[in-house]
Design a protein around this motif. Structure first.
Motif, mmCIF file in Angstrom:
data_model
loop_
_atom_site.group_PDB
_atom_site.id
_atom_site.type_symbol
_atom_site.label_atom_id
_atom_site.label_comp_id
_atom_site.label_asym_id
_atom_site.label_seq_id
_atom_site.Cartn_x
_atom_site.Cartn_y
_atom_site.Cartn_z
ATOM 1 N N VAL A 187 0.691 -1.138 -0.092
ATOM 2 C CA VAL A 187 -0.072 0.076 -0.339
ATOM 3 C C VAL A 187 0.690 1.156 -0.534
ATOM 4 C CG1 VAL A 187 -1.964 -1.244 0.889
ATOM 5 C CG2 VAL A 187 -0.271 -0.238 2.634
ATOM 6 N N THR A 188 0.648 2.147 -0.978
ATOM 7 C CA THR A 188 1.497 3.398 -0.915
ATOM 8 C C THR A 188 0.431 4.903 -0.520
ATOM 9 O OG1 THR A 188 0.515 3.581 -3.636
ATOM 10 C CG2 THR A 188 3.096 2.266 -2.860
ATOM 11 N N GLN A 189 0.716 6.033 -0.020
ATOM 12 C CA GLN A 189 0.137 6.967 -0.325
ATOM 13 C C GLN A 189 0.346 7.747 -1.547
ATOM 14 O OE1 GLN A 189 0.285 10.217 0.156
ATOM 15 N NE2 GLN A 189 2.926 11.077 -0.235
ATOM 16 N N ASN A 190 -1.204 8.396 -2.053
ATOM 17 C CA ASN A 190 -1.190 8.690 -3.625
ATOM 18 C C ASN A 190 -1.625 10.283 -3.590
ATOM 19 O OD1 ASN A 190 -0.673 6.113 -4.296
ATOM 20 N ND2 ASN A 190 0.232 7.119 -5.470
ATOM 21 N N GLY A 191 -1.204 10.556 -2.893
ATOM 22 C CA GLY A 191 -2.116 12.365 -2.509
ATOM 23 C C GLY A 191 -2.932 12.406 -3.216
ATOM 24 N N VAL A 192 -3.233 13.436 -3.191
ATOM 25 C CA VAL A 192 -4.701 13.716 -3.176
ATOM 26 C C VAL A 192 -5.926 14.223 -4.495
ATOM 27 C CG1 VAL A 192 -6.809 16.155 -2.722
ATOM 28 C CG2 VAL A 192 -5.022 15.638 -1.166
ATOM 29 N N PRO A 193 -6.267 13.150 -5.246
ATOM 30 C CA PRO A 193 -6.461 12.230 -6.801
ATOM 31 C C PRO A 193 -7.577 13.527 -6.996
ATOM 32 C CG PRO A 193 -7.588 11.278 -5.668
ATOM 33 C CD PRO A 193 -6.720 12.166 -4.242
ATOM 34 N N PHE A 194 -7.484 14.781 -6.341
ATOM 35 C CA PHE A 194 -8.235 15.909 -7.427
ATOM 36 C C PHE A 194 -7.526 17.357 -7.676
ATOM 37 C CE2 PHE A 194 -10.742 20.026 -8.162
ATOM 38 C CZ PHE A 194 -11.490 19.683 -7.941
ATOM 39 N N LEU A 195 -6.357 17.427 -6.924
ATOM 40 C CA LEU A 195 -5.003 18.161 -7.486
ATOM 41 C C LEU A 195 -3.826 17.476 -8.091
ATOM 42 C CD1 LEU A 195 -5.539 20.417 -3.817
ATOM 43 C CD2 LEU A 195 -6.081 20.779 -5.857
ATOM 44 N N GLN A 196 -3.821 16.001 -7.278
ATOM 45 C CA GLN A 196 -2.243 15.054 -7.644
ATOM 46 C C GLN A 196 -2.661 14.092 -8.771
ATOM 47 O OE1 GLN A 196 -1.142 15.641 -3.411
ATOM 48 N NE2 GLN A 196 0.432 16.718 -4.161
ATOM 49 N N GLY A 197 -3.851 14.260 -9.296
ATOM 50 C CA GLY A 197 -4.312 13.087 -10.224
ATOM 51 C C GLY A 197 -3.076 12.635 -10.943
ATOM 52 N N ALA A 198 -2.392 13.025 -11.423
ATOM 53 C CA ALA A 198 -1.055 12.265 -12.396
ATOM 54 C C ALA A 198 -0.416 10.970 -11.624
ATOM 55 C CB ALA A 198 -0.275 13.276 -12.795
ATOM 56 N N GLU A 199 -0.390 11.746 -10.005
ATOM 57 C CA GLU A 199 0.508 10.627 -9.332
ATOM 58 C C GLU A 199 0.145 9.606 -9.167
ATOM 59 O OE1 GLU A 199 0.957 11.117 -4.491
ATOM 60 O OE2 GLU A 199 1.129 12.981 -5.342
ATOM 61 N N LEU A 200 -1.670 9.010 -8.910
ATOM 62 C CA LEU A 200 -2.584 7.833 -8.794
ATOM 63 C C LEU A 200 -2.208 7.423 -10.024
ATOM 64 C CD1 LEU A 200 -4.296 6.204 -7.458
ATOM 65 C CD2 LEU A 200 -6.180 7.733 -7.754
ATOM 66 N N THR A 201 -2.686 8.000 -11.470
ATOM 67 C CA THR A 201 -2.602 7.388 -12.423
ATOM 68 C C THR A 201 -0.736 7.160 -12.505
ATOM 69 O OG1 THR A 201 -3.498 9.180 -13.214
ATOM 70 C CG2 THR A 201 -2.536 7.881 -14.410
ATOM 71 N N ASN A 202 -0.378 7.504 -12.815
ATOM 72 C CA ASN A 202 1.196 6.694 -12.447
ATOM 73 C C ASN A 202 2.024 5.535 -11.699
ATOM 74 O OD1 ASN A 202 1.694 8.546 -14.200
ATOM 75 N ND2 ASN A 202 2.941 10.249 -12.969
ATOM 76 N N THR A 203 0.733 5.690 -10.713
ATOM 77 C CA THR A 203 1.366 4.263 -9.851
ATOM 78 C C THR A 203 0.726 3.050 -10.198
ATOM 79 O OG1 THR A 203 1.734 5.837 -7.610
ATOM 80 C CG2 THR A 203 0.920 3.704 -7.503
ATOM 81 N N MET A 204 -0.651 3.120 -9.941
ATOM 82 C CA MET A 204 -1.775 2.863 -10.816
ATOM 83 C C MET A 204 -1.406 2.025 -12.407
ATOM 84 S SD MET A 204 -4.071 2.217 -8.771
ATOM 85 C CE MET A 204 -2.452 1.919 -7.944
ATOM 86 N N ARG A 205 -0.691 2.553 -12.908
ATOM 87 C CA ARG A 205 0.053 2.192 -13.910
ATOM 88 C C ARG A 205 0.908 1.091 -14.329
ATOM 89 N NH1 ARG A 205 0.363 6.737 -16.814
ATOM 90 N NH2 ARG A 205 -0.925 6.867 -17.249
ATOM 91 N N ALA A 206 1.779 1.326 -12.990
ATOM 92 C CA ALA A 206 2.816 -0.006 -12.457
ATOM 93 C C ALA A 206 2.433 -0.657 -11.782
ATOM 94 C CB ALA A 206 4.002 1.581 -11.596
ATOM 95 N N PHE A 207 1.186 -0.581 -11.013
ATOM 96 C CA PHE A 207 1.151 -1.377 -10.139
ATOM 97 C C PHE A 207 -0.352 -2.657 -11.078
ATOM 98 C CE2 PHE A 207 -0.052 -0.080 -5.814
ATOM 99 C CZ PHE A 207 1.404 0.704 -5.097
ATOM 100 N N ARG A 208 -1.280 -2.093 -12.553
ATOM 101 C CA ARG A 208 -1.891 -3.089 -13.322
ATOM 102 C C ARG A 208 -0.840 -3.526 -13.598
ATOM 103 N NH1 ARG A 208 -7.146 0.017 -14.664
ATOM 104 N NH2 ARG A 208 -7.810 0.138 -11.909
ATOM 105 N N SER A 209 0.773 -2.958 -13.887
ATOM 106 C CA SER A 209 1.953 -4.152 -14.392
ATOM 107 C C SER A 209 2.283 -5.044 -13.751
ATOM 108 C CB SER A 209 2.870 -3.220 -15.432
ATOM 109 O OG SER A 209 3.189 -3.091 -14.397
ATOM 110 N N LEU A 210 2.077 -4.533 -11.607
ATOM 111 C CA LEU A 210 2.963 -5.194 -11.725
ATOM 112 C C LEU A 210 2.382 -6.957 -10.557
ATOM 113 C CD1 LEU A 210 4.938 -3.614 -10.249
ATOM 114 C CD2 LEU A 210 6.077 -5.208 -11.602
ATOM 115 N N PHE A 211 0.802 -6.183 -10.806
ATOM 116 C CA PHE A 211 -0.425 -7.176 -9.503
ATOM 117 C C PHE A 211 -1.428 -7.817 -10.466
ATOM 118 C CE2 PHE A 211 2.148 -3.979 -7.042
ATOM 119 C CZ PHE A 211 3.120 -5.021 -5.977
ATOM 120 N N ALA A 212 -1.677 -9.171 -9.731
ATOM 121 C CA ALA A 212 -2.661 -9.072 -10.138
ATOM 122 C C ALA A 212 -4.374 -8.796 -9.521
ATOM 123 C CB ALA A 212 -3.596 -10.745 -10.114
ATOM 124 N N ASP A 213 -4.077 -8.174 -8.743
ATOM 125 C CA ASP A 213 -4.949 -6.954 -7.960
ATOM 126 C C ASP A 213 -4.179 -5.036 -7.667
ATOM 127 O OD1 ASP A 213 -7.856 -6.096 -7.347
ATOM 128 O OD2 ASP A 213 -7.270 -7.071 -4.787
#
Length: 281
Positions: A187-213
């Protein structure tokens, strides 16, 4: 506004906290540390004027980054915390009697000593718990090494600027997965999506290539302004599908009193509003 600390984390949005009394203001080897008293939030710690933790609302952040993965896992014994120098994350993880070892890797020894002296209520004795192993080292370098596997890895990083930037890279996430035990959870902290959306997008892109869930969940922390905060979730196991009655049983058995976390909030936190869903790749 000389008696206010203004946070300049975002380019076109800022919050400010009134300083009732400045208790500490000094440069460490890595960043500028301040701690001051505020009438609403109690003692507040900032790094380079960005709020890191407050006495009043830290329970929300720390409860959601520890109890969600630990109770979802159900049999976690070894926990790794990357960052977390104030000791709040260790405090919450160590409340679980079944946790045998918490390894905390913090890059800045000054933050730890500062927190012990000026924010002892945040760690609430966690640094004295014999189950805690404190390692002063670069978290990314620690993750690259071969070593023990962990059931839960919590990345309690600062925002992706300065020393914290390396903790948001695909390489770091790949090394973190390698350090997970079977069915382990990252689990990771990924900021406030309304203001830091790219941070969440980039992490989720990496996670989806690494994890089944790969997913994220939300919690609202008042001093992390701009809307709810997102936490990344990655695992190859079935933990996110843990039924509510099982979570309730584990929570009751743990005997932990919480001020934000409940099994119901746990499940509901993964229900995302539309604007957050649109940020997911």
């Amino acid at each position: 506004m000389s008696d206010w600390v203004r946070e300049r984390l975002h380019r076109d949005f800022a919050q400010a906290l009134r300083v009732e009394r400045m208790l500490y203001d000094s440069e460490t080897a890595h960043q500028r540390l301040k701690v001051f008293e505020n009438p609403t939030f109690g003692r507040v710690m900032t790094l380079d004027d960005v709020v890191q933790v407050t006495e009043a609302d830290n329970f929300i952040y720390h409860e959601m980054l520890t109890h969600v993965p630990i109770l979802a896992h159900g049999s976690a014994r070894r926990v790794l915390i990357v960052g977390g120098g104030d000791g709040g994350m260790a405090r919450e993880a160590l409340r679980h009697a079944g946790i045998e070892r918490v390894t905390m890797v913090e890059i800045d020894a000054g933050v730890v000593e500062f927190a012990k002296d000026y924010l002892p209520g945040i760690s609430a004795g966690a640094f004295d718990d014999p189950r805690l192993e404190l390692v002063i080292a670069d978290g990314a370098e620690f993750m690259r090494r071969d070593g023990a596997a962990f059931d839960v890895i919590i990345v309690d990083s600062t925002d992706p600027v300065g020393p914290g930037e390396v903790l948001f890279t695909d390489s770091f996430y790949g090394h973190a997965k390698r350090r997970l035990a079977p069915d382990g959870i990252l689990v990771t902290q990924n900021g406030v999506p309304f203001l830091q959306g790219a941070e969440l997008t980039n992490t989720m892109r990496a996670f989806r290539s690494l994890f089944a869930d790969a997913a994220c969940y939300l919690a609202t922390v008042p001093t992390y302004a701009g809307g709810p905060m997102a936490f990344g979730w990655g695992t190859d196991g079935p933990a996110r599908e843990t039924p509510l009655d099982v979570l309730r049983g584990r929570f009751e058995a743990a005997g932990i009193a919480t001020d934000y976390y409940t099994p119901e909030v746990h499940q509901a936190a993964f229900a995302l509003p539309g604007y957050v869903q649109k940020l997911l790749p």
